[in-house]
Every structure is written in C-alpha cells, then in structure tokens.
Write a protein that holds these residues in place. Structure first.
Motif, PDB file in Angstrom:
ATOM      1  N   ALA A   1       0.877  -1.178   0.000  1.00  0.00           N
ATOM      2  CA  ALA A   1       0.000   0.000   0.000  1.00  0.00           C
ATOM      3  C   ALA A   1       0.913   1.226   0.000  1.00  0.00           C
ATOM      4  CB  ALA A   1      -0.884   0.004   1.236  1.00  0.00           C
ATOM      5  N   MET A   2       0.521   2.261  -0.741  1.00  0.00           N
ATOM      6  CA  MET A   2       1.356   3.461  -0.839  1.00  0.00           C
ATOM      7  C   MET A   2       0.485   4.694  -0.580  1.00  0.00           C
ATOM      8  SD  MET A   2       4.092   4.476  -3.748  1.00  0.00           S
ATOM      9  CE  MET A   2       3.090   4.204  -5.181  1.00  0.00           C
ATOM     10  N   VAL A   3       1.051   5.626   0.189  1.00  0.00           N
ATOM     11  CA  VAL A   3       0.281   6.802   0.628  1.00  0.00           C
ATOM     12  C   VAL A   3       0.967   8.085   0.153  1.00  0.00           C
ATOM     13  CG1 VAL A   3      -0.577   8.049   2.666  1.00  0.00           C
ATOM     14  CG2 VAL A   3      -0.313   5.557   2.742  1.00  0.00           C
ATOM     15  N   ASP A   4       0.180   9.006  -0.389  1.00  0.00           N
ATOM     16  CA  ASP A   4       0.730  10.317  -0.753  1.00  0.00           C
ATOM     17  C   ASP A   4      -0.422  11.313  -0.837  1.00  0.00           C
ATOM     18  OD1 ASP A   4       3.609  11.232  -2.279  1.00  0.00           O
ATOM     19  OD2 ASP A   4       1.899  12.555  -2.537  1.00  0.00           O
ATOM     20  N   VAL A   5      -0.097  12.591  -0.630  1.00  0.00           N
ATOM     21  CA  VAL A   5      -1.143  13.626  -0.687  1.00  0.00           C
ATOM     22  C   VAL A   5      -1.593  13.905  -2.118  1.00  0.00           C
ATOM     23  CG1 VAL A   5      -0.528  14.806   1.460  1.00  0.00           C
ATOM     24  CG2 VAL A   5       0.622  15.449  -0.657  1.00  0.00           C
ATOM     25  N   GLU A   6      -0.754  13.568  -3.084  1.00  0.00           N
ATOM     26  CA  GLU A   6      -1.090  13.856  -4.489  1.00  0.00           C
ATOM     27  C   GLU A   6      -2.024  12.779  -5.043  1.00  0.00           C
ATOM     28  OE1 GLU A   6      -0.347  16.510  -6.014  1.00  0.00           O
ATOM     29  OE2 GLU A   6       1.314  17.355  -4.837  1.00  0.00           O
ATOM     30  N   PRO A   7      -2.756  13.106  -6.112  1.00  0.00           N
ATOM     31  CA  PRO A   7      -3.685  12.102  -6.669  1.00  0.00           C
ATOM     32  C   PRO A   7      -2.994  10.906  -7.300  1.00  0.00           C
ATOM     33  CG  PRO A   7      -3.694  14.140  -7.966  1.00  0.00           C
ATOM     34  CD  PRO A   7      -2.906  14.427  -6.741  1.00  0.00           C
TER      35      PRO A   7
ATOM     36  N   LEU B   1      -3.343   5.177  -1.687  1.00  0.00           N
ATOM     37  CA  LEU B   1      -4.255   5.972  -0.861  1.00  0.00           C
ATOM     38  C   LEU B   1      -3.831   7.429  -0.926  1.00  0.00           C
ATOM     39  CD1 LEU B   1      -3.808   3.051   0.756  1.00  0.00           C
ATOM     40  CD2 LEU B   1      -5.406   4.146   2.309  1.00  0.00           C
ATOM     41  N   GLN B   2      -4.739   8.286  -1.407  1.00  0.00           N
ATOM     42  CA  GLN B   2      -4.432   9.710  -1.444  1.00  0.00           C
ATOM     43  C   GLN B   2      -4.825  10.324  -0.107  1.00  0.00           C
ATOM     44  OE1 GLN B   2      -6.451  12.143  -4.348  1.00  0.00           O
ATOM     45  NE2 GLN B   2      -5.217  13.941  -3.832  1.00  0.00           N
ATOM     46  N   GLY B   3      -3.826  10.838   0.597  1.00  0.00           N
ATOM     47  CA  GLY B   3      -4.104  11.436   1.902  1.00  0.00           C
ATOM     48  C   GLY B   3      -2.813  11.675   2.658  1.00  0.00           C
ATOM     49  N   ARG B   4      -2.959  12.121   3.893  1.00  0.00           N
ATOM     50  CA  ARG B   4      -1.790  12.437   4.715  1.00  0.00           C
ATOM     51  C   ARG B   4      -1.583  11.333   5.752  1.00  0.00           C
ATOM     52  NH1 ARG B   4       1.158  16.876   4.560  1.00  0.00           N
ATOM     53  NH2 ARG B   4      -0.179  17.962   3.094  1.00  0.00           N
ATOM     54  N   GLY B   5      -0.387  10.784   5.801  1.00  0.00           N
ATOM     55  CA  GLY B   5      -0.113   9.657   6.690  1.00  0.00           C
ATOM     56  C   GLY B   5       0.498  10.074   8.018  1.00  0.00           C
ATOM     57  N   GLU B   6       0.165   9.277   9.025  1.00  0.00           N
ATOM     58  CA  GLU B   6       0.701   9.524  10.363  1.00  0.00           C
ATOM     59  C   GLU B   6       1.098   8.167  10.933  1.00  0.00           C
ATOM     60  OE1 GLU B   6      -2.369  11.081  12.878  1.00  0.00           O
ATOM     61  OE2 GLU B   6      -1.194  10.673  14.686  1.00  0.00           O
TER      62      GLU B   6
ATOM     63  N   ALA C   1      -5.241  10.173   6.836  1.00  0.00           N
ATOM     64  CA  ALA C   1      -6.391  11.079   6.718  1.00  0.00           C
ATOM     65  C   ALA C   1      -6.646  11.213   5.223  1.00  0.00           C
ATOM     66  CB  ALA C   1      -6.055  12.427   7.346  1.00  0.00           C
ATOM     67  N   LEU C   2      -7.685  10.545   4.729  1.00  0.00           N
ATOM     68  CA  LEU C   2      -7.899  10.452   3.292  1.00  0.00           C
ATOM     69  C   LEU C   2      -8.331  11.784   2.691  1.00  0.00           C
ATOM     70  CD1 LEU C   2      -9.811   7.046   3.320  1.00  0.00           C
ATOM     71  CD2 LEU C   2      -7.481   7.425   2.461  1.00  0.00           C
ATOM     72  N   ALA C   3      -7.836  12.071   1.478  1.00  0.00           N
ATOM     73  CA  ALA C   3      -8.206  13.312   0.793  1.00  0.00           C
ATOM     74  C   ALA C   3      -9.709  13.335   0.527  1.00  0.00           C
ATOM     75  CB  ALA C   3      -7.429  13.425  -0.513  1.00  0.00           C
ATOM     76  N   SER C   4     -10.299  12.149   0.373  1.00  0.00           N
ATOM     77  CA  SER C   4     -11.734  12.063   0.078  1.00  0.00           C
ATOM     78  C   SER C   4     -12.590  12.159   1.343  1.00  0.00           C
ATOM     79  CB  SER C   4     -12.001  10.731  -0.620  1.00  0.00           C
ATOM     80  OG  SER C   4     -11.540   9.676   0.211  1.00  0.00           O
ATOM     81  N   GLY C   5     -11.934  12.307   2.502  1.00  0.00           N
ATOM     82  CA  GLY C   5     -12.652  12.364   3.782  1.00  0.00           C
ATOM     83  C   GLY C   5     -12.512  11.039   4.531  1.00  0.00           C
TER      84      GLY C   5
END
Ligand code: NAD
Length: 471
Positions: free
Chosen positions: A30-36, A110-115, A125-129
């Motif tokens: 799984a890969m996470v980034d704020v960009e689409p 997953l588009q969003g900010r990871g913690e 925290a997903l960009a889509s909510g």
C-alpha cells in the motif's frame, strides 16, 4: 483496516520505485501520498516540469543564435499560458501513467496524509474524507524534502518565489534575483533568462555550484555571466522589503557595489531540508541526525527494525535517481534478498546550458583526500560533432588511477553532458580502464567520441589532438 506486507509513505521516485519492485517480488503493497497519483516533487514540482521548461528555453536560445547560421525566425513570441499548459500536460501524462503502472501491479494507492501510529501502522487522513489504517510488516519512509527558506529575510509576497512557485510560471518578471547559485538557481535562471527576465545571481560562497570541479564549472559560469546582469559571489542577502514596484533587497559582501537593489521578483534556491518531521515518528525508535536526515544503514534500515527510509529524507545527495536505487534496495531487503546500497558512482547532472555532469571521484574530492590521480582531458574544439553543433565550449575528462589506469570518475561539461555521463557511470561501476574505453568503437560523428578520445589522450594517442604522453 488494510493489512499488507509493505506500506510506503511518500510516492516520489524513492517511494514508487520501492513499491513497484516490492510488488514485482511478490509482496503486497500500500502506498500513501497527498497527491492524486505517484510522482512526488520530482514529477509534480521538480525534475520533470523544470526539464520541460528547459527544453523550451533551449529552443528559444538556439532560435536567437540561428541568424549566425543563416536562419532568422525573428523575435520569439512567448504565449505563457500555452507554455504553462504544455508543461502541466507533461506532468499529468507522467503522473497518471505512473498511477496506471501501480494499479496494474495491484499496489493499493491511498491519497491522503499519513501519520505513524506504531512501528507497523500508518493512519491515513484520506483526501476524500475519513481515515484508513494500514497495518504492515514493514514501513518504508520516503517523505522527501522541502525548500530551505532564507533565514532572517522572509517576507510574504507573490514576488517571492521558491522552486515550486517559480515552476508554476505565474509570469515573466522583468528583473529576477536568484538567491543561491546551485542546481535549482542556475537551472531556473536559464529558463527565466531565455523567457526574457533580466537575471542577477547572488551566491554566498566564492563560486557557482560549490563542490563541483572548477574547470568544468568555469564553462557554465561563463555562460551564466553572459546571460545575467550580474553574478554576485561571496555575497549574502541580509534584508528584503516589498515596495509597490518590487522587492528591495539588501546585500552584504565584498564584491557588491550597490548594496540596495530593487527586483521585480526574487527566487530563493538555497538548498532543501529533509521532511523528517513525520507525525508519530517519535513513537518509533527511528533516529534523526542533527541535519534532520533519518539515520539508515547500508540496507536503508532505520534503528526501528520494521522501518526503512530512502530518498532525500535519508541523506544526501538529494537526487531522484539515488532515491529510486535506494527504494529498490529496501524492497529487495524486505523481500529477503541479500543486498546493500553501495554505488561507486551516483551521477550528478546540472541541466544548465551547457550541461554539467559528473560521476564517481572528482578532482576536487581527490585533492581533499590527498589521493594520487591522473587526469585526461579532451577539449570539444577537436570534436567534429561539437563543431557541427556550433558548441565547442565543452570538455570531457577522465579521473584515473595512475597505477592501474582504472577509471575512477568522469566529468563532462557541454551540450548533452547529462546523457553522456551514463557511459561514465557504467565505466566506473564495471571497473573499466582507459584501454577498455579507448578500444570500444564509438560512433562518428558524436559527442560520445570525446569519452573514447579522452582515454586516447591518457595514452598519448588521440587522433584529433596532439597530446604526447609525458615521461
Ligand atoms: P544547492 O545546494 O544545489 O545550492 C544552493 C546554493 O545556495 C549553494 O551554492 C549555496 O552556497 C547557496 N546559498 C546557501 N545559502 C545562501 C544564502 N543565504 N545566500 C546566497 N546563497 C546561498 O541547492 P538547490 O539549488 O536549492 O537544490 C536543492 C537540491 O535539489 C540539490 O541539492 C539537488 O540535489 C536537488 N536538485 C537537483 C537537480 C538536478 O539533479 N539537476 C536539480 C534541482 C535540484
């Protein structure tokens, strides 16, 4: 909750290279980034858009020079909106393509900010909510870097640019001060100068591109001086104030005649800082050094056994190709393969006009280490291809071990140096010597012949120049 073998935080060149190889090696990812889409700073706001603009700049510069060859296109007219749209289309094509390549591999994006929640868990925290948790056997941190801000001289103004806003190409300033004579300053200076800005470069050390070999930098520096109003070395910016007509900048330095000057815009490019301020990192045993880099071993493992780190956040040089290679090393190690990050030659390319490229040992480094070397240089004035391009300002040099004639490093300045350096990397990595390079037939007429002929210079037998071997 997603359960996976590998979770990758940050989808730049380090991150996506790690994710894709891990998947190819049979792991779930799984890969996470704020960009689409995957791409990171390199594709969205760095290497790629800057190279698109440098390509346009090269065309403008050549068109301006073409009357010397009997071709006159007249004054170039620049449609900034169209140029910007083309550059954005290049970025979109690569990032969406990259996203598709990831999907085909079944890498979950997953588009969003990871913690970081704990050494095996990332909350996004997903960009889509909403939010999602990823639980993984291993985490790979590849959160990159961000531009350093100018200490003590920061103002809030649209006229104050960093590499990100400068690449957005908001407008072409009439006058542009570039603070920092490094990679970004000189590449973007080349772009804006070609588009019509009057450039001034201010560099706090005594030379442009500190660290690179002076003989090679000298060739680039001459062109930068020709295209600039001024290049201020040994100079610091000590203050900035916005006025209605621009930013008033105060300088301090031995070479400055006018300590107070007004610029339409100011671009700050004084280096980058690692993004190691990852939320939740303190919940792990990961260590960060005093410069902010995550501490890793030769397998890119951090002090927390389940966590790896690669790319800009894990140390210098901050280069996309170094990050990709590190990412692949981390993926291999996680897949159980025995490997380490141990390159002999990480190439560096400054995409100015002319380009400057080097790999392996430099003369500067050899001198600092008191290491005995031989140097063989080939001036491009003797290259048929360089003459046909009307660009004889280049030079190719080999750094050799005088005992074994083994090639330890290569430095090239000239048009296309960034493409040519790949041969140098192969030579250094494979332990080639001057005889290997001299005996390999290079196509004529190409600039690559200067690699072969530098080896011939070393033996005192170059065809197109007369340099008898000393002693
Ligand atoms: P850099 O380290 O290449 O250059 C920064 C320059 O700013 C240095 O010459 C430094 O002496 C100078 N400087 C620092 N503080 C200053 C001050 N207060 N006033 C005046 N000068 C000052 O950094 P960059 O150009 O910002 O690029 C950042 C990183 O991005 C680079 O290290 C590079 O790894 C990467 N990058 C690579 C490429 C490429 O591979 N072609 C292109 C762009 C960026």
């Amino acid at each position: 909750m997603i359960s996976t073998h590998v979770a990758v935080l940050g989808a730049g060149p380090g991150g996506y290279a790690a994710a894709y190889l891990a998947s190819d090696l049979g792991l779930t990812v799984a890969m996470v980034d704020v960009e689409p889409n995957p791409g990171g700073v390199c594709t969205y706001r760095g290497c790629i858009p800057s190279k698109a603009l440098l390509h346009a700049a090269k065309l403008v510069t050549e068109a301006r020079h073409a009357p010397a060859w009997g071709i006159d296109f007249g004054q170039p007219s620049i449609d900034l909106a169209k140029l910007r749209a083309w550059k954005n289309a290049v970025v979109a094509k690569l990032t969406t393509g990259n996203g598709q390549v990831g999907k085909m591999r079944k890498v979950q994006y997953l588009q969003g900010r990871g913690e970081i929640v704990d050494p095996h868990t990332i909350r996004v925290a997903l960009a889509s909510g909403g939010s999602e948790e990823i639980r993984a056997d291993h985490l790979i941190l590849c959160t990159g870097s961000r531009p350093t801000t100018l200490p003590g001289a920061t103002i809030q103004s649209d006229r104050l640019l960093d590499s990100t806003s400068a690449l957005d190409l908001p407008r072409i300033p009439t006058s542009l001060l570039i603070v920092g004579g490094g990679y970004i300053g000189l590449e973007l200076g080349t772009v804006y100068s070609a588009l019509g800005s009057e450039i001034t470069v201010v560099e706090m050390t005594g030379d442009l591109l500190p660290g690179a070999d002076r003989d090679l930098v000298g060739v680039v520096a001459r062109r930068i001086e020709q295209m600039s109003k001024a290049v201020l070395l040994n100079t610091k910016v000590v203050g900035m104030k916005e006025e209605s007509a621009g930013i008033r900048v105060s300088f301090e330095g031995a070479d400055v005649k006018d300590n107070d000057q007004l610029f339409d815009a100011v671009l700050v490019a004084i280096g980058r800082r690692p993004n190691s301020n990852i939320p939740g990192l303190e919940k792990t045993k990961v260590q960060v050094d005093r410069r902010g880099f995550i501490v890793v071993d030769e397998q890119r493992r951090t002090s927390e056994p389940s966590i790896f780190a690669v790319g800009d956040v894990a140390g210098e040089p901050m280069l996309a190709h170094k990050a990709m290679h590190e990412g692949r090393v981390a993926a291999e190690v996680i897949a159980g393969n025995r490997t380490v990050f141990a390159p002999r030659a990480i190439p560096a390319v400054v995409f100015t006009d002319p380009e400057l490229a080097w790999c392996g040992l430099t003369e500067t480094q050899a001198q600092a280490e008191g290491r005995k070397i031989s140097v063989a240089r080939y001036p491009w004035g003797a290259s048929g291809r360089a003459v046909t391009l009307d660009r004889t300002d280049g030079s190719t040099k080999l750094i050799l071990d005088p005992e074994t004639e083994r090639i330890l490093g290569v430095g090239i300045v000239g048009v296309g140096a960034g493409e040519m350096i790949a041969e140098g990397v192969l030579a250094v990595e494979m332990g080639a010597n001057a005889t290997d390079l001299g005996l390999a037939i290079h196509p004529h007429p190409t600039l690559t012949e200067t690699m072969m002929e530098s080896a011939d210079v070393y033996h005192g037998q170059a065809i197109h120049i007369y340099r008898p071997k000393k002693g």
